[in-house]
Design a protein around this motif. Structure first.
Motif, PDB file in Angstrom:
ATOM      1  N   GLU A  17      31.771  18.585 -37.782  1.00  0.00           N
ATOM      2  CA  GLU A  17      31.228  19.125 -39.031  1.00  0.00           C
ATOM      3  C   GLU A  17      31.584  20.597 -39.246  1.00  0.00           C
ATOM      4  OE1 GLU A  17      29.899  17.137 -41.075  1.00  0.00           O
ATOM      5  OE2 GLU A  17      29.418  15.406 -39.819  1.00  0.00           O
ATOM      6  N   ARG A  20      33.743  22.084 -42.360  1.00  0.00           N
ATOM      7  CA  ARG A  20      33.069  22.033 -43.659  1.00  0.00           C
ATOM      8  C   ARG A  20      31.884  23.000 -43.705  1.00  0.00           C
ATOM      9  NH1 ARG A  20      35.199  17.906 -46.813  1.00  0.00           N
ATOM     10  NH2 ARG A  20      36.528  16.688 -45.442  1.00  0.00           N
ATOM     11  N   ALA A  23      33.286  26.419 -44.019  1.00  0.00           N
ATOM     12  CA  ALA A  23      33.852  26.560 -45.371  1.00  0.00           C
ATOM     13  C   ALA A  23      32.760  26.857 -46.395  1.00  0.00           C
ATOM     14  CB  ALA A  23      34.613  25.290 -45.757  1.00  0.00           C
ATOM     15  N   GLY A  24      31.656  26.117 -46.290  1.00  0.00           N
ATOM     16  CA  GLY A  24      30.544  26.344 -47.210  1.00  0.00           C
ATOM     17  C   GLY A  24      29.931  27.715 -47.001  1.00  0.00           C
ATOM     18  N   GLY A  60      25.724  16.304 -40.713  1.00  0.00           N
ATOM     19  CA  GLY A  60      26.398  17.379 -41.443  1.00  0.00           C
ATOM     20  C   GLY A  60      25.427  18.110 -42.350  1.00  0.00           C
ATOM     21  N   ASP A 113      35.273  23.809 -51.096  1.00  0.00           N
ATOM     22  CA  ASP A 113      35.105  24.818 -50.050  1.00  0.00           C
ATOM     23  C   ASP A 113      36.182  24.726 -48.972  1.00  0.00           C
ATOM     24  OD1 ASP A 113      32.953  25.979 -51.202  1.00  0.00           O
ATOM     25  OD2 ASP A 113      31.459  24.875 -50.031  1.00  0.00           O
ATOM     26  N   LEU A 114      36.426  23.504 -48.509  1.00  0.00           N
ATOM     27  CA  LEU A 114      37.366  23.343 -47.401  1.00  0.00           C
ATOM     28  C   LEU A 114      38.789  23.697 -47.840  1.00  0.00           C
ATOM     29  CD1 LEU A 114      37.182  22.516 -44.450  1.00  0.00           C
ATOM     30  CD2 LEU A 114      37.864  20.222 -45.120  1.00  0.00           C
TER      31      LEU A 114
ATOM     32  N   LYS B  33      34.969   8.127 -45.735  1.00  0.00           N
ATOM     33  CA  LYS B  33      34.620   9.289 -44.894  1.00  0.00           C
ATOM     34  C   LYS B  33      35.677   9.495 -43.821  1.00  0.00           C
ATOM     35  CE  LYS B  33      29.878  10.260 -45.627  1.00  0.00           C
ATOM     36  NZ  LYS B  33      28.789   9.303 -45.668  1.00  0.00           N
ATOM     37  N   GLU B  36      38.792  10.875 -45.493  1.00  0.00           N
ATOM     38  CA  GLU B  36      38.585  12.292 -45.837  1.00  0.00           C
ATOM     39  C   GLU B  36      38.711  13.184 -44.622  1.00  0.00           C
ATOM     40  OE1 GLU B  36      34.836  12.893 -47.701  1.00  0.00           O
ATOM     41  OE2 GLU B  36      35.454  11.830 -49.520  1.00  0.00           O
ATOM     42  N   ALA B  37      38.255  12.679 -43.471  1.00  0.00           N
ATOM     43  CA  ALA B  37      38.306  13.477 -42.245  1.00  0.00           C
ATOM     44  C   ALA B  37      39.676  13.388 -41.591  1.00  0.00           C
ATOM     45  CB  ALA B  37      37.220  13.008 -41.283  1.00  0.00           C
TER      46      ALA B  37
END
Lengths: 337, 142
Positions: A17, A20, A23-24, A60, A113-114, B33, B36-37
């Motif tokens: 996680e 991300r 990034a956030g 996450g 963000d990423l 998911k 995406e990862a």
């Protein structure tokens, strides 16, 4: 599960996680080091509470909420200091209403963000080495030690490189705002270049070297796939991912048992990786579907695809089977192995 | 490193019962998911063993046995190929699978190129194999 296993599981979730998360946080606090610290604090929180409560359904989101709370504390503390300092100096206190509301800032989420963090890590003010290191650290979620081993330098050297990169960003006045569309295209090109650089760094590794080096290829492909998800309309992203997958499909066949390189024409094609070839060929088609004018990665991927298709039938019938090669001319270098 | 997540067959999958639309939707979200990862390489569901066969060689003769096969627990109903940084990460993805009642998966690590860099395959052997392959006629569909 014993305690060791639980902490390892928690750390794994956190590592998955972290990009991300960071990034956030970078968008909120506009500072990479601070964002990393806050993400670390969220990990500490998880290590304290998850062994008792179990890993939450959406780890996450849990980590993000926890990190946001740390960020709010940080902002409040700073606001308090900002109020106190002038008092101490017998100056006029600053107007509290002028300070940004931390909670509002933290809630203004962005799905980009990423992607933005990739753009930041590949900032034009940074050298290619610094861009690679920062990308692996921030997007790949690799530790400084792992990146150092991958680039065959000491951990201290790599740590220095990363610190310096962050400082350069600060000095360049990076605002960590999403670039406008004109700038975006240039930045995207820079991200692709960095991913391919990381890939080649790993691809040049020979047997017997640290396993972290070939790991760079996997990492570059993984980050490329993430990028392709974020900007699916960019043909060159699909081209680059396909190029990396097709080249990586030959990994097992590139060296003999004694480590000597085997040239493309002499490779045992039965050892080429069919899963990667399949993905690569699909990627070449996708790149072509997104744009009628292939860029350099898409073209190189198309060449690699010809070799791969030749492997799927028999022999190397490159020139006959590959009309794609015609517009390239004769000067283009071909993959040797 | 790469892993195969093997989805075990059960009575439903062997009977050809299709998953509910909710289950398919949940699985779609999970696949999304993983894509995406950047970890998902491939994945497919398989028809029941009644539409398959087992092939083996006995005394140099190829023997084909048509499905279905009875030992349901040993059969598979689908798979994912994923690429992760560690065994722990692969395990974590397995935990996130939207399990249906009775669903079970098995996590297995795939051999990597580096696993084969050993003395067991000699240069001579490789050269011979290549020579053999190059002598083969191209397989043509026409």
């Amino acid at each position: 599960m014993n305690g060791d296993n639980i902490s390892r599981a928690i750390e794994t979730v956190w590592r998955m996680e972290a990009p991300r998360l960071v990034a956030g946080l970078v968008r909120m606090v506009r500072d990479i080091s601070l964002a990393e610290e806050l993400a670390q604090e969220a990990l500490v929180g998880a290590l304290q509470s998850w062994p008792k409560s179990g890993v939450p359904d959406n780890p996450g989101a849990w980590l993000m909420t926890s990190a946001k709370r740390c960020a709010i504390d940080y902002f409040r503390h700073n606001a308090m200091v900002a109020r106190k300092l002038p008092e101490i100096a017998h100056a006029t206190p600053t107007d509290a209403s002028a300070a940004p509301d931390p909670e509002a800032l933290l809630d203004a989420g962005s799905g980009d963000d990423l992607l933005n963090l990739m753009f930041v890590a590949c900032h034009p003010a940074l050298s290619p080495e610094a861009q690679s290191a920062l990308t692996l650290r921030l997007i790949g979620g690799l530790s400084t030690n792992e990146i150092a081993r991958a680039f065959l330098v000491s951990e201290a050297t790599m740590a220095q490189r990363i610190v310096r990169a962050k400082r350069t960003l600060a000095e360049a006045g990076e605002r960590f705002a999403f670039p406008n569309s004109a700038e975006r295209q240039a930045r995207l090109g820079s991200v692709l270049g960095v991913l391919y650089l990381i890939f080649n760094e790993g691809y040049s590794a020979t047997t017997g070297q640290d396993w972290m080096r070939p790991q760079l290829c996997e990492e570059a492909m993984r980050m490329g796939r993430i990028l392709a998800q974020m900007v699916p309309d960019q043909s060159e992203v699909h081209g680059l991912v396909a190029l990396m997958e097709l080249q990586a499909s030959r990994f097992a066949a590139r060296h003999g048992a004694d480590g000597t390189p085997i040239l493309l024409a002499e490779q045992n094609r039965a050892r080429w990786d069919r899963t990667l070839i399949g993905r690569g060929l699909a990627g070449v088609d996708r790149a072509r579907a997104e744009s009628l004018h292939p860029g350099s990665y898409s073209l190189q991927a198309a060449i690699a695809a010809c070799h791969a298709r030749a492997a799927l039938s028999c022999g190397n019938r490159l020139e006959r089977d590959c009309p794609t090669l015609r517009p390239i001319g004769t000067n283009q270098s071909r993959p040797r192995y | 490193m790469r892993f195969m997540i093997i989805v075990k067959a059960n009575a439903d999958s062997e009977a050809g019962v299709m998953p509910s639309s909710e289950a398919i939707a949940r699985m779609g979200v999970f696949n999304e998911k993983m894509i995406e990862a950047g970890v998902m390489l491939a994945g497919d569901g398989l028809h029941p063993s009644s539409r398959g066969a087992r092939i083996k060689s006995e005394n140099g003769k190829v023997v084909v046995t048509d499905g279905p096969f009875s030992e349901t627990k040993e059969l598979i109903a689908g798979f994912w190929m994923i690429q992760t940084k560690s065994y722990e990460e692969a395990l974590e993805w397995c935990k996130r699978i939207p399990f249906d009642a009775g669903m079970e998966v098995e996590l297995r690590k795939a051999f990597e190129a580096s696993d084969f860099v050993s003395d067991s395959i000699t240069e001579e052997h490789l050269a011979k194999e290549q020579e053999f392959r190059d002598a083969q006629k191209p397989i043509s569909n026409g």
